[in-house]
Design a protein around this motif. Structure first.
Motif, mmCIF file in Angstrom:
data_model
loop_
_atom_site.group_PDB
_atom_site.id
_atom_site.type_symbol
_atom_site.label_atom_id
_atom_site.label_comp_id
_atom_site.label_asym_id
_atom_site.label_seq_id
_atom_site.Cartn_x
_atom_site.Cartn_y
_atom_site.Cartn_z
ATOM 1 N N HIS A 15 72.072 6.308 30.192
ATOM 2 C CA HIS A 15 73.106 7.271 30.574
ATOM 3 C C HIS A 15 73.422 7.204 32.068
ATOM 4 C CE1 HIS A 15 69.364 9.469 31.318
ATOM 5 N NE2 HIS A 15 70.039 10.189 32.180
ATOM 6 N N GLU A 18 75.448 3.919 32.730
ATOM 7 C CA GLU A 18 76.827 4.039 32.258
ATOM 8 C C GLU A 18 77.656 4.959 33.152
ATOM 9 O OE1 GLU A 18 76.201 5.162 28.194
ATOM 10 O OE2 GLU A 18 76.048 3.071 27.545
ATOM 11 N N ARG A 19 77.044 6.009 33.704
ATOM 12 C CA ARG A 19 77.768 6.901 34.614
ATOM 13 C C ARG A 19 78.190 6.178 35.888
ATOM 14 N NH1 ARG A 19 73.801 11.558 34.889
ATOM 15 N NH2 ARG A 19 74.221 11.274 37.090
ATOM 16 N N THR A 24 75.648 -1.009 29.228
ATOM 17 C CA THR A 24 74.251 -1.210 28.822
ATOM 18 C C THR A 24 74.169 -2.044 27.550
ATOM 19 O OG1 THR A 24 74.272 0.864 27.571
ATOM 20 C CG2 THR A 24 73.493 0.960 29.849
#
Length: 83
Positions: A15, A18-19, A24
């Motif tokens: 997470h 990806e932010r 990923t």
């Protein structure tokens, strides 16, 4: 450093990665290729590598590194053990 250096590299937390705008999807491939490039750079000389995640041509460190620096890999999941 008298042999005290260790390199830790990992695929990151999904997470958070990806932010930051990174995928990923092929995390282990990316990690495997990065380690291969880093090992080649630490051995010295010029490195060219064309892979799935990375494409580097004629790169080299501008200092002499110790080739035997241990690389510790961090990743999650069953497939990571195979890398």
């Amino acid at each position: 450093s008298g042999g005290r250096v260790r390199l830790g590299i990992g695929s990151g937390l999904g997470h958070a990665v990806e932010r930051m705008g990174f995928s990923t999807r092929r995390a282990l491939t990316t990690l495997r290729e990065a380690i291969e490039i880093i090992r080649a750079l630490l051995r010295g000389g010029e490195v060219s590598f064309a892979g799935t995640a990375f494409n580097v041509q004629k790169v080299k460190l501008d200092y002499r590194a110790r080739a035997g620096i241990p690389i510790f890999m961090a990743a999650r999941g069953d497939n990571a053990v195979q890398v």
